[in-house]
Design an enzyme around this catalytic site. Structure first.
Site, PDB file in Angstrom:
ATOM      1  N   GLU A  19      43.852  37.332  31.941  1.00  9.53           N
ATOM      2  CA  GLU A  19      42.453  37.735  31.795  1.00  9.53           C
ATOM      3  C   GLU A  19      42.235  38.536  30.519  1.00  9.53           C
ATOM      4  O   GLU A  19      41.183  38.434  29.891  1.00  9.53           O
ATOM      5  CB  GLU A  19      42.013  38.511  33.028  1.00  9.53           C
ATOM      6  CG  GLU A  19      42.029  37.644  34.262  1.00  9.53           C
ATOM      7  CD  GLU A  19      42.066  38.387  35.571  1.00  9.53           C
ATOM      8  OE1 GLU A  19      42.208  37.720  36.601  1.00  9.53           O
ATOM      9  OE2 GLU A  19      41.958  39.626  35.581  1.00  9.53           O
ATOM     10  N   CYS A 106      38.190  39.145  38.287  1.00  7.84           N
ATOM     11  CA  CYS A 106      39.230  39.268  39.295  1.00  7.84           C
ATOM     12  C   CYS A 106      38.907  40.433  40.225  1.00  7.84           C
ATOM     13  O   CYS A 106      37.836  40.485  40.818  1.00  7.84           O
ATOM     14  CB  CYS A 106      40.598  39.383  38.609  1.00  7.84           C
ATOM     15  SG  CYS A 106      42.026  39.188  39.698  1.00  7.84           S
ATOM     16  N   HIS A 125      37.781  38.265  42.723  1.00  8.92           N
ATOM     17  CA  HIS A 125      38.933  37.718  43.424  1.00  8.92           C
ATOM     18  C   HIS A 125      38.662  37.885  44.923  1.00  8.92           C
ATOM     19  O   HIS A 125      38.098  38.904  45.342  1.00  8.92           O
ATOM     20  CB  HIS A 125      40.212  38.471  43.016  1.00  8.92           C
ATOM     21  CG  HIS A 125      41.439  37.808  43.510  1.00  8.92           C
ATOM     22  ND1 HIS A 125      41.956  38.050  44.767  1.00  8.92           N
ATOM     23  CD2 HIS A 125      42.247  36.891  42.932  1.00  8.92           C
ATOM     24  CE1 HIS A 125      43.037  37.322  44.936  1.00  8.92           C
ATOM     25  NE2 HIS A 125      43.241  36.603  43.839  1.00  8.92           N
TER      26      HIS A 125
END
Length: 187
Positions: A19, A106, A125
């Site tokens: 990321e 995330c 996430h």
């Protein structure tokens, strides 16, 4: 016109390297100046899967600088560290007050929750979905969500889409689209 700029905040330990790197790389390809800031200094940061990334600067040294977007990568325990940091709180507060964009991918949207950053709709996430919903956010399973000035995304597998959406918001759809073929992306 001045070059757009992005600040990527690295937690002391445990940021998700995909990321961090994919987002920063795609933004740089989009001709956006990327600054990697270390939360605990400018020493190498050990990421979630063991890669080490050397920040450009200490976050405290650019805390008052204006960026077009501030980006929080996910990963654990990096996301928790971002969520607990008073310095990150101050940077996000300043970004909101100046009308700048904030990106979180995330598990990093938990830092938005803990620091009181409002958004109509978020994604993340799956591991932090329930926490975000209990915190009052409306949740989406979409891979990338734009809600006002807040951009959220699901995880390492959505990092290219997240970054391309940021390029689109800062430099336009044509610029973002022009990056896809040279990277051999199939979206």
């Amino acid at each position: 016109m001045a070059q757009k700029s992005a600040l990527i905040i690295l937690a002391a330990e445990g940021a998700e390297e995909m990321e961090v790197i994919i987002t920063g790389d795609v933004l740089a390809r989009g001709e956006i100046r990327v600054v990697y800031a270390g939360l605990d200094g400018a020493e190498p940061v050990k990421c979630a899967r063991g890669a080490h990334i050397v920040p450009d600067v200490k976050l405290e040294d650019v805390e008052t600088e204006k960026f077009d977007i501030v980006i929080l990568p996910g990963g654990q325990p990096g996301s928790n560290t971002l969520a607990e940091s008073l310095l990150v709180r101050d940077v996000l507060k300043s970004q909101v007050e100046s009308g700048g964009l904030i990106g979180a991918i995330c598990a990093a949207p938990i830092a938005l929750l803990s620091h009181g950053v409002k958004a109509e709709l978020v994604t993340s996430h799956p591991s932090v979905k329930e926490k975000l919903e209990k915190g009052g956010y409306k949740y989406s399973e979409d891979r990338v969500v734009v809600s006002g000035k807040i951009i959220t995304s699901r995880g390492p597998g959505t990092a290219f889409e997240f970054a391309l959406k940021i390029v689109e918001l800062l430099e336009g759809k044509d610029k973002a689209t022009s990056l896809i073929a040279p990277m051999l992306l199939k979206l």
